[in-house]
Design a protein around this motif. Sequence first.
Motif, PDB file in Angstrom:
ATOM      1  N   ALA A   1      -1.503  -5.674   7.297  1.00 48.66           N
ATOM      2  CA  ALA A   1      -2.476  -5.639   8.389  1.00 48.66           C
ATOM      3  C   ALA A   1      -3.123  -4.263   8.478  1.00 48.66           C
ATOM      4  O   ALA A   1      -2.490  -3.293   8.870  1.00 48.66           O
ATOM      5  N   GLY A   2      -4.401  -4.199   8.096  1.00 48.63           N
ATOM      6  CA  GLY A   2      -5.175  -2.979   8.265  1.00 48.63           C
ATOM      7  C   GLY A   2      -4.689  -1.778   7.470  1.00 48.63           C
ATOM      8  O   GLY A   2      -4.833  -0.647   7.921  1.00 48.63           O
ATOM      9  N   LEU A   3      -4.118  -2.006   6.290  1.00 46.29           N
ATOM     10  CA  LEU A   3      -3.634  -0.911   5.463  1.00 46.29           C
ATOM     11  C   LEU A   3      -4.514  -0.820   4.224  1.00 46.29           C
ATOM     12  O   LEU A   3      -4.316  -1.541   3.250  1.00 46.29           O
ATOM     13  N   PRO A   4      -5.539   0.061   4.259  1.00 45.36           N
ATOM     14  CA  PRO A   4      -6.464   0.146   3.123  1.00 45.36           C
ATOM     15  C   PRO A   4      -5.812   0.815   1.915  1.00 45.36           C
ATOM     16  O   PRO A   4      -5.068   1.787   2.061  1.00 45.36           O
ATOM     17  N   ILE A   5      -6.095   0.265   0.740  1.00 40.44           N
ATOM     18  CA  ILE A   5      -5.567   0.840  -0.499  1.00 40.44           C
ATOM     19  C   ILE A   5      -6.653   0.834  -1.563  1.00 40.44           C
ATOM     20  O   ILE A   5      -7.592   0.039  -1.504  1.00 40.44           O
ATOM     21  N   ARG A   6      -6.485   1.721  -2.520  1.00 40.56           N
ATOM     22  CA  ARG A   6      -7.335   1.746  -3.712  1.00 40.56           C
ATOM     23  C   ARG A   6      -6.458   1.355  -4.889  1.00 40.56           C
ATOM     24  O   ARG A   6      -5.391   1.935  -5.095  1.00 40.56           O
ATOM     25  N   VAL A   7      -6.929   0.379  -5.668  1.00 41.00           N
ATOM     26  CA  VAL A   7      -6.160  -0.144  -6.795  1.00 41.00           C
ATOM     27  C   VAL A   7      -7.013  -0.021  -8.046  1.00 41.00           C
ATOM     28  O   VAL A   7      -8.186  -0.435  -8.050  1.00 41.00           O
ATOM     29  N   LEU A   8      -6.442   0.533  -9.106  1.00 42.39           N
ATOM     30  CA  LEU A   8      -7.172   0.657 -10.359  1.00 42.39           C
ATOM     31  C   LEU A   8      -7.498  -0.730 -10.899  1.00 42.39           C
ATOM     32  O   LEU A   8      -6.630  -1.603 -10.972  1.00 42.39           O
ATOM     33  N   LYS A   9      -8.776  -0.932 -11.244  1.00 38.73           N
ATOM     34  CA  LYS A   9      -9.203  -2.227 -11.784  1.00 38.73           C
ATOM     35  C   LYS A   9      -8.473  -2.527 -13.085  1.00 38.73           C
ATOM     36  O   LYS A   9      -8.142  -1.623 -13.861  1.00 38.73           O
ATOM     37  N   LEU A  10      -8.249  -3.804 -13.305  1.00 37.07           N
ATOM     38  CA  LEU A  10      -7.457  -4.247 -14.447  1.00 37.07           C
ATOM     39  C   LEU A  10      -8.044  -3.778 -15.776  1.00 37.07           C
ATOM     40  O   LEU A  10      -7.303  -3.327 -16.659  1.00 37.07           O
TER      41      LEU A  10
END
Length: 165
Positions: free
Chosen positions: A121-130
Amino acid sequence: MPVTDFLAVIRVLNEHEVDFIIVGGVAAVLEGAPISTFDLDVVHSRSVNNVHHMLKALGALDAYYRLQPERRIRPQASHLLSAGHQLLMTRYGPLDVLGAIGRSHSYEELLEHVNEMQAGAGLPIRVLKLAKLIEVKSETAGDKDVATLPILRKTLEEKGRRYDD
């Protein structure tokens, strides 16, 4: 050994305003790959301000180097300012804090290759694209990466088909 709770680690990093990108196995899973992973890998900004935030977060996580757990050596600013890999144990499980990945891909360089998501809930993250994760893993593939790369490539291929339809 602590119970592994990646979401708790991510929450603490966000609470301390750390700039980081999730990479490695957790990124692959968040991008849809059917793999297992045992640690959370993040590439962090090595700016002095961000290193300060990271040190506070690592303190809250009770982080120490896992190579010699009996010594409970804590990371220092000089460690986090480097491009090296800090292989840590936290109260919520293993955390690898990486200054750069592959052939020296830094946080700033990787930023243009991320998906922004919400974890919980409302926890923004940045994830490296596959696609970028595959590229980086291919550059310096160890045994584990060699075994995982075909799964990641197939996942990327399947994702492409879904979006083409």
